[in-house]
Design a protein around this motif. Structure first.
Motif, short mmCIF file in Angstrom:
data_model
loop_
_atom_site.label_atom_id
_atom_site.label_comp_id
_atom_site.label_asym_id
_atom_site.label_seq_id
_atom_site.Cartn_x
_atom_site.Cartn_y
_atom_site.Cartn_z
N GLU A 82 0.83 -1.20 0.00
CA GLU A 82 0.00 0.00 0.00
C GLU A 82 0.87 1.25 0.00
N ARG A 83 1.97 1.20 0.70
CA ARG A 83 2.91 2.33 0.67
C ARG A 83 3.44 2.52 -0.75
N CYS A 84 3.76 1.42 -1.43
CA CYS A 84 4.24 1.51 -2.80
C CYS A 84 3.17 2.09 -3.71
N ALA A 85 1.93 1.66 -3.51
CA ALA A 85 0.83 2.13 -4.35
C ALA A 85 0.60 3.63 -4.19
N SER A 86 0.97 4.18 -3.05
CA SER A 86 0.79 5.62 -2.82
C SER A 86 1.79 6.46 -3.63
N TYR A 87 2.75 5.79 -4.27
CA TYR A 87 3.73 6.47 -5.12
C TYR A 87 3.06 7.13 -6.33
N PHE A 88 1.90 6.60 -6.70
CA PHE A 88 1.19 7.09 -7.89
C PHE A 88 -0.01 7.94 -7.50
N GLU A 89 -0.33 8.90 -8.37
CA GLU A 89 -1.58 9.63 -8.28
C GLU A 89 -2.07 9.89 -9.70
N LEU A 90 -3.35 10.19 -9.82
CA LEU A 90 -3.93 10.42 -11.14
C LEU A 90 -4.12 11.90 -11.39
N GLU A 91 -3.81 12.31 -12.59
CA GLU A 91 -4.03 13.69 -13.03
C GLU A 91 -4.67 13.63 -14.40
N GLN A 94 -4.66 10.16 -15.83
CA GLN A 94 -3.39 9.50 -16.16
C GLN A 94 -2.48 9.43 -14.92
N PRO A 95 -1.74 8.33 -14.77
CA PRO A 95 -0.88 8.19 -13.59
C PRO A 95 0.36 9.07 -13.67
N LYS A 96 0.77 9.56 -12.53
CA LYS A 96 2.04 10.28 -12.42
C LYS A 96 2.57 10.04 -11.01
N VAL A 97 3.81 10.44 -10.79
CA VAL A 97 4.42 10.28 -9.47
C VAL A 97 3.76 11.24 -8.50
N LEU A 102 7.96 13.64 -4.25
CA LEU A 102 8.77 14.63 -4.95
C LEU A 102 9.10 15.84 -4.10
N GLN A 103 8.30 16.10 -3.09
CA GLN A 103 8.49 17.27 -2.23
C GLN A 103 8.39 16.86 -0.76
N PRO A 104 9.20 17.43 0.12
CA PRO A 104 10.18 18.49 -0.13
C PRO A 104 11.45 18.02 -0.83
N LYS A 105 11.62 16.67 -1.01
CA LYS A 105 12.75 16.20 -1.80
C LYS A 105 12.29 14.99 -2.60
N VAL A 106 13.03 14.70 -3.66
CA VAL A 106 12.70 13.57 -4.53
C VAL A 106 13.06 12.28 -3.81
N GLU A 107 12.09 11.35 -3.74
CA GLU A 107 12.30 10.09 -3.01
C GLU A 107 11.85 8.88 -3.83
#
Length: 204
Positions: A82-91, A94-97, A102-107
């Protein structure tokens, strides 16, 4: 999904599977997985960090991590996924990171790939409820018994949103650093053949 994003993701999955396989095939880690030959009791599940795409696996893994084998349950694995699945969001459908990675730092290094499993994320569902399929590779359920997770010493601390791992028993700790382990495996098994150690799907 754009072609460039698809190709980066495909190569990342291939590399992630490779890292996972190297982790598992480390002889001492194999012994920790199955010290008495009880393959029917323990399911080897391997998590490996997905990193930005590089040409060589040995160049891609930049961190001096070592291997840790932990005893976990299906619930622990599900929460990690579930933590891995939270890496994605839809805009706009369409999926994106996710901005959280990405904030406050890229992870990107806090998104993990799991081998030894067949799993599916549904990005249309709320974060924390996205793992809609989780089985062994043969389609059978993971079951209520203990599982053994091979991961890095970094992830074993629960860092990066994987707090659920902090209280899991540690069965074995390795001392060889990951870049050295990967390089040794490639030398000993070159050419490295096709790896089919996981099935992973994303729905959106």
């Amino acid at each position: 999904m754009s072609t460039s994003l698809f190709m980066r993701g495909l190569l990342a999955l291939i590399m992630g599977g490779g890292f996972c396989w190297v982790l598992y095939r480390n002889k001492n880690a194999e012994d920790a997985f199955d010290p008495e030959g009880r393959h029917q009791r323990y399911l080897p599940v391997i998590s490996g960090v997905i990193l930005p795409v590089f040409v060589l696996m040995t160049a891609a893994y930049l961190f001096a991590n070592t291997v840790v084998v932990m005893e976990v349950t299906e619930e622990v694995i599900r929460r990690c996924l579930e933590r891995c699945a939270s890496y994605f969001e839809l805009e706009n459908g369409q999926p994106k990171v996710s901005a959280a990675f990405l904030q406050p730092k890229v992870e990107h290094y806090n998104y993990d790939f799991f081998a030894g499993l067949d799993y599916t994320f549904d990005l249309t569902r709320p974060v924390g409820q996205r793992v809609v399929h989780l089985t062994r590779l043969d389609g059978s359920p993971l079951g209520p018994g203990p599982l053994r997770l091979c991961t890095s010493n970094y992830r074993a601390t629960g860092t990066g949103g994987y707090e659920v791992l902090r209280d899991c028993p540690v069965l074995w700790r390795g001392s060889t650093e990951m870049p050295d382990m990967v390089a040794r495996y490639i030398r000993e098994h070159s050419p490295v053949g096709k790896l089919e150690n996981a099935r992973f799907r994303v729905i959106w």
